[in-house]
Scaffold this motif. Structure first.
Motif, PDB file in Angstrom:
ATOM      1  N   LYS A 285       0.822  -1.217   0.000  1.00 16.12           N
ATOM      2  CA  LYS A 285       0.000   0.000   0.000  1.00 16.12           C
ATOM      3  C   LYS A 285       0.855   1.265   0.000  1.00 16.12           C
ATOM      4  CE  LYS A 285      -0.545  -0.020   5.041  1.00 16.12           C
ATOM      5  NZ  LYS A 285      -1.520   0.041   6.151  1.00 16.12           N
ATOM      6  N   ASP A 286       2.024   1.239   0.661  1.00 13.78           N
ATOM      7  CA  ASP A 286       2.884   2.419   0.658  1.00 13.78           C
ATOM      8  C   ASP A 286       3.429   2.691  -0.736  1.00 13.78           C
ATOM      9  OD1 ASP A 286       2.484   2.764   3.356  1.00 13.78           O
ATOM     10  OD2 ASP A 286       4.259   1.614   3.936  1.00 13.78           O
ATOM     11  N   LEU A 292       0.505   6.766  -6.718  1.00  9.93           N
ATOM     12  CA  LEU A 292      -0.625   7.668  -6.960  1.00  9.93           C
ATOM     13  C   LEU A 292      -0.264   9.111  -6.633  1.00  9.93           C
ATOM     14  CD1 LEU A 292      -3.542   5.473  -5.551  1.00  9.93           C
ATOM     15  CD2 LEU A 292      -2.908   5.826  -7.939  1.00  9.93           C
ATOM     16  N   SER A 293       0.589   9.304  -5.639  1.00  5.18           N
ATOM     17  CA  SER A 293       0.999  10.671  -5.294  1.00  5.18           C
ATOM     18  C   SER A 293       1.825  11.305  -6.400  1.00  5.18           C
ATOM     19  CB  SER A 293       1.803  10.658  -3.987  1.00  5.18           C
ATOM     20  OG  SER A 293       1.013  10.197  -2.911  1.00  5.18           O
ATOM     21  N   ILE A 338      12.974  11.709  -1.596  1.00  4.37           N
ATOM     22  CA  ILE A 338      11.787  11.833  -0.752  1.00  4.37           C
ATOM     23  C   ILE A 338      10.648  11.054  -1.389  1.00  4.37           C
ATOM     24  CG2 ILE A 338      10.193  13.444   0.341  1.00  4.37           C
ATOM     25  CD1 ILE A 338      12.289  15.594   0.089  1.00  4.37           C
ATOM     26  N   PRO A 339       9.989  10.128  -0.674  1.00  3.87           N
ATOM     27  CA  PRO A 339       8.822   9.432  -1.235  1.00  3.87           C
ATOM     28  C   PRO A 339       7.740  10.430  -1.644  1.00  3.87           C
ATOM     29  CG  PRO A 339       9.586   8.340   0.759  1.00  3.87           C
ATOM     30  CD  PRO A 339      10.349   9.622   0.659  1.00  3.87           C
ATOM     31  N   ASN A 340       7.107  10.150  -2.761  1.00  2.00           N
ATOM     32  CA  ASN A 340       6.103  11.082  -3.284  1.00  2.00           C
ATOM     33  C   ASN A 340       4.923  11.246  -2.340  1.00  2.00           C
ATOM     34  OD1 ASN A 340       7.543  11.594  -5.645  1.00  2.00           O
ATOM     35  ND2 ASN A 340       6.663   9.832  -6.676  1.00  2.00           N
ATOM     36  N   GLY A 341       4.573  10.171  -1.607  1.00  2.00           N
ATOM     37  CA  GLY A 341       3.482  10.295  -0.651  1.00  2.00           C
ATOM     38  C   GLY A 341       3.799  11.284   0.458  1.00  2.00           C
ATOM     39  N   MET A 342       5.028  11.254   0.954  1.00  2.77           N
ATOM     40  CA  MET A 342       5.436  12.194   1.992  1.00  2.77           C
ATOM     41  C   MET A 342       5.524  13.616   1.443  1.00  2.77           C
ATOM     42  SD  MET A 342       8.948  12.118   4.248  1.00  2.77           S
ATOM     43  CE  MET A 342       8.563  10.447   4.814  1.00  2.77           C
TER      44      MET A 342
END
Length: 470
Positions: A285-286, A292-293, A338-342
């Motif tokens: 999911k991460d 998706l981010s 940096i992760p796109n979700g963050m």
């Protein structure tokens, strides 16, 4: 040396494939099976008075016909005997002597000689066909690079044709190689159906490969057009569309080749994957959130490649945006992934989007400065900041005011805007301005103040020395 090795490996391939050519047809297989059955029935032990096989001759118009009657119990006994595992042959068997092995080897060698005597033309066709295919591919590539591209460039005055050939050249050469080897091996393999399916799969794969490479060429040509027409198209969007289109193309190619050409049941595999995909989605999911981010970051257009941003105590320049993370190079030269979700959940300050760079500072003069000197100081500052090439002179013109009396100095506040968004250029202009202010103030006799404290002491009167402090 290369062709000798190729011919050697071709011979080995033929040896390995020899059992396939040894079969002369269905009739031979049926006759061999009937012969084996007859021998087994003849060797089946029977009791006295039993006849497992009876022959009855009947005259007819064409001569004499023979009818065989096989006892059902004998056939059943034979099937039970065959169902039992046969013992493993060991060296003590009388048939496993040196003479027996020599006869088996001699029979195999005769079959190999017979195969070569019958198929030597086909064996020779394979290396010759590979040699001719290599010559055709090399000569065609040399001709296109040496003559055709130069002529097209001289005619159109553009390198578009060269980019297109760079994209489709390797797939075309791959299709030529595949076609030559296929037709060279067809006589040797007797037109095997699996070989035809493999040939079609490779040809279609090369077509999809050419389209895969053409996507990058189309992106390059499109970006050139955007730059020439000065269109407001984001580089991140074009890069993202290129990656997504390539992924979709690979999926379509795998589905088409597997389902249509190779005959694989891709639909059933997708249905099974859909059931397992739900459990797999919870495990990743991460990763899906970061994927998706990336859509949100790109289509939200919060930044572009090369922009300087501040987020999560990181101040740097955007270098790359992938489907999972964004790469930022800090002003110190370090690279942050940096992760796109963050990143999508944090506040993003885009420093590169400021229209001009603001510069605010204070100048402090000592309390010995007269009002006339203060007016002279502000006039000097107005003159030094009146350069329209460096400082904004319109709506955001320089603001210079005598703002306050500090406890240790007289304060002049200066607010100005540099006519640039480049931080390096603004630093150079700040350096030049500070030197000009220092030289002009020294020539005018203006004294800079620095934090100091002045203590005034009064001498005590004699009559109060003996009195206690109230």
């Amino acid at each position: 040396m290369f062709w000798r090795k190729l011919f050697f490996f071709s011979l080995i391939f033929c040896f390995l494939w020899q059992p396939v050519w040894g079969v002369e047809g269905e009739d031979a297989a049926v006759s061999e099976e009937s012969k084996t059955l007859a021998e087994d029935l003849a060797e089946t032990p029977v009791q006295e008075g039993e006849k497992p096989i009876e022959a009855e001759a009947t005259p007819d118009e064409e001569g004499m016909s023979v009818t065989l009657k096989i006892d059902a119990d004998a056939v059943k006994q034979l099937q039970e005997t065959k169902a039992k595992p046969e013992p493993i042959l060991i060296l003590e068997d009388e048939n496993m002597d040196v003479g027996y092995l020599y006869q088996k080897f001699q029979g195999w060698w005769l079959s190999v000689q017979g195969f070569f005597a019958e198929h030597w033309r086909n064996l020779l066709t394979l290396p010759v066909g590979i040699l001719l295919t290599s010559l055709v591919v090399l000569l065609s590539h040399w001709f296109v690079r040496r003559f055709l591209l130069d002529w097209l460039f001289a005619t159109n005055k553009t390198d578009t044709i060269e980019h297109v050939y760079w994209a489709i050249g390797p797939p075309i050469r791959g299709m030529l190689w595949t076609t030559g080897i296929f037709f060279s091996a067809m006589p040797l393999l007797n037109g095997a159906p699996w070989l035809q399916r493999l040939f079609l799969a490779i040809i279609v794969s090369n077509v999809f490969w050419a389209i895969f490479r053409l996507i990058a060429v189309m992106e390059t040509l499109f970006l050139r057009y955007v730059e020439r027409k000065n269109l407001p198209i984001d580089l991140l969007i074009t890069t993202f569309l290129r990656k997504i289109s390539r992924i979709l193309l690979v999926l379509v190619a795998l589905f088409f080749i597997g389902q249509t050409i190779l005959g694989l049941n891709i639909t059933a595999l997708l249905a099974a994957a859909g059931i397992a995909g739900l459990a797999f989605a919870f495990a990743v999911k991460d990763i899906l959130a970061n994927f998706l981010s990336s859509f949100l970051l790109i289509f939200d257009r919060s930044f572009q490649i090369g922009d300087r941003i501040r987020t999560s105590n990181i101040d740097g320049v955007i270098e790359k945006v992938d489907l999972r993370s964004t790469r930022i190079r800090s002003l110190e030269g370090n690279v942050f992934s940096i992760p796109n979700g963050m990143l999508s959940n944090n506040i993003i300050e885009n420093v590169s989007w400021r229209p001009k760079i603001k510069y605010t500072f204070d100048l402090t003069l000592s309390y010995s400065t007269t009002p006339q000197k203060m007016r002279e100081a502000t006039e000097i500052l107005h003159r030094l900041t009146s350069n329209p090439g460096r400082f904004e002179q319109g709506e955001k013109k320089p603001q210079i005011f005598f703002t306050e009396f500090k406890d240790w100095a007289l304060n002049i506040n200066i607010i100005l805007w540099f006519n640039t968004t480049d931080w390096g250029i603004s630093q150079i202009w700040r350096h030049d301005l500070n030197l000009e202010i220092l030289e002009a103030f020294n020539q005018a006799g203006l004294e800079f103040a620095f934090p100091t404290s002045t203590v005034y002491m009064e001498s005590a009167e004699p009559e109060n020395l003996g009195n206690p402090i109230q």
